[in-house]
Scaffold this active site. Structure first.
Site, PDB file in Angstrom:
ATOM      1  N   THR A 129       4.992 -27.302   2.756  1.00 52.50           N
ATOM      2  CA  THR A 129       6.611 -27.435   3.094  1.00 52.50           C
ATOM      3  C   THR A 129       7.068 -26.746   1.666  1.00 52.50           C
ATOM      4  OG1 THR A 129       6.393 -29.221   4.368  1.00 52.50           O
ATOM      5  CG2 THR A 129       8.632 -28.647   3.910  1.00 52.50           C
TER       6      THR A 129
ATOM      7  N   ASP B 150       0.758  -1.333   0.116  1.00 53.55           N
ATOM      8  CA  ASP B 150       0.010   0.031   0.034  1.00 53.55           C
ATOM      9  C   ASP B 150       0.834   1.207  -0.199  1.00 53.55           C
ATOM     10  OD1 ASP B 150      -2.566   1.262  -0.152  1.00 53.55           O
ATOM     11  OD2 ASP B 150      -2.687   1.285   2.165  1.00 53.55           O
TER      12      ASP B 150
ATOM     13  N   ASP C 131       2.319   2.907   8.280  1.00 52.41           N
ATOM     14  CA  ASP C 131       1.188   2.360   7.972  1.00 52.41           C
ATOM     15  C   ASP C 131       1.446   1.011   7.172  1.00 52.41           C
ATOM     16  OD1 ASP C 131      -1.361   1.561   7.706  1.00 52.41           O
ATOM     17  OD2 ASP C 131      -2.199   3.546   7.146  1.00 52.41           O
TER      18      ASP C 131
ATOM     19  N   LYS D 190       1.610   4.756  -1.155  1.00 53.29           N
ATOM     20  CA  LYS D 190       1.220   5.712  -1.724  1.00 53.29           C
ATOM     21  C   LYS D 190       1.476   6.903  -0.826  1.00 53.29           C
ATOM     22  CE  LYS D 190      -3.188   4.560   0.484  1.00 53.29           C
ATOM     23  NZ  LYS D 190      -4.573   4.241   0.664  1.00 53.29           N
TER      24      LYS D 190
ATOM     25  N   ASN E 128       0.643   7.351   2.898  1.00 50.56           N
ATOM     26  CA  ASN E 128       1.295   6.530   3.935  1.00 50.56           C
ATOM     27  C   ASN E 128       2.742   6.642   4.145  1.00 50.56           C
ATOM     28  OD1 ASN E 128      -0.944   5.095   4.306  1.00 50.56           O
ATOM     29  ND2 ASN E 128      -0.637   3.320   2.864  1.00 50.56           N
TER      30      ASN E 128
END
Ligand code: AMP
Length: 278
Positions: free
Chosen positions: A188, A153, A171, A155, A158
């Site tokens: 695994t 996120d 954030d 941007k 943030n």
């Protein structure tokens, strides 16, 4: 400073002394100062830890709102991930505590506030300034991806700016730790086909893509695929409909860099961004 709970092990912490109780924070440990801002789930205040005088940002989130929006798990993940990251371009999360109604996050204070507001004020950044931010972001993302953490996120909203003008990724609400995910999703690692093993790199490229978008936005003041309707933005992204307007004037080196992210973002190596030519 004495903000030294289990989430700040590298500093002289009471918790580091063997056999000593882990520090449990309460609101009484802080002097609360001016409000710094308001988020979706609560408020952020300037605060001073009383014993050390260390200045922090205290984020106060209301449990009821977190529950209503069903984001408790997201917050847990954010705290778990962010508290373990140590990088000059990643906002520190020193610790947390809670009472009946609220959850409190003890955060590094970013004195110069939101990068988004800076960008709005300036309209767009100079190439030098944009390159500095992009290189800082690249460094932070190389560090995150090395720890199998994908932010997802990235941007302007943030990103915060520290006292020296340095960029801080904040954030981590949408971030994931891919190692865990791979373990829980696929069992695994040894039995996975190449394309699934490769998927860590693949996922991490989400952040690199965002970095290209952000680089464009720093230089032009608007994100590259902006459109009036959501569906148009979606279409433009899918078609990678990237256009460079004539104004503001941007060097061909910078445009070339953005195009490279666009064309090769799956293979793109963020190391390239550390020494931009412009
Ligand atoms: P958030 O809830 O994270 O969106 O925060 C709301 C607002 O508070 C932000 O937009 C910033 O203006 C301010 N803020 C949040 N965290 C910090 C911080 N660590 N340092 C300075 N300001 C902050």
């Amino acid at each position: 400073m004495a903000i030294a709970s289990e989430t700040q092990p590298q500093e002289k912490a009471s918790t580091e002394v063997s056999g000593e109780e882990k520090k449990r924070w309460t609101l009484n440990d802080f002097d609360i100062g001016k409000p710094l801002g308001r988020g979706k789930f609560g408020h952020v205040y300037l605060a001073r830890e009383k014993r050390s005088n260390h200045i922090v940002a205290l984020k106060v989130l209301f449990k009821s709102q977190l529950q209503q929006s069903q984001v408790e798990h997201q917050l847990r993940r954010e705290v778990e991930i962010q508290s373990h990251l140590r990088h000059p371009n990643i906002l520190r999360l020193y610790g947390y505590f809670y009472d009946q109604k609220r959850v409190y996050l003890i955060l590094e204070y970013a004195a110069k506030g939101e990068l988004y507001k800076e960008l709005q004020k300036c309209k767009y950044f100079s190439e030098r300034r944009a390159a500095t931010y992009v290189a800082s972001l690249a460094r932070a993302l190389i560090y995150c991806h090395g720890k199998h953490v994908i932010h997802r996120d990235i941007k302007p909203e943030n990103l915060l700016i520290g006292a020296q003008g340095e960029l801080k990724i904040a954030d981590f609400g949408w971030s994931v730790h891919t190692f865990n995910r791979r373990q829980t999703m696929c069992g695994t690692l040894d039995y996975l086909p190449p394309e699934m093993v490769e998927s860590v790199e693949h996922d991490a490229s989400v952040d690199i893509w965002s970095l290209g978008v952000l680089c464009y936005e720093f230089l032009y003041g608007v994100p590259p695929f902006e459109a009036k309707e959501h569906s148009d933005t979606y279409r433009r992204i899918v078609q990678v409909d990237l256009k460079f307007p004539p104004k503001p004037i941007v060097s061909s080196a910078a445009k070339d860099l953005i195009s490279q992210v666009k064309n090769h973002f799956l293979l793109f190596n963020p190391q390239w961004l550390l020494h931009l030519p412009w």
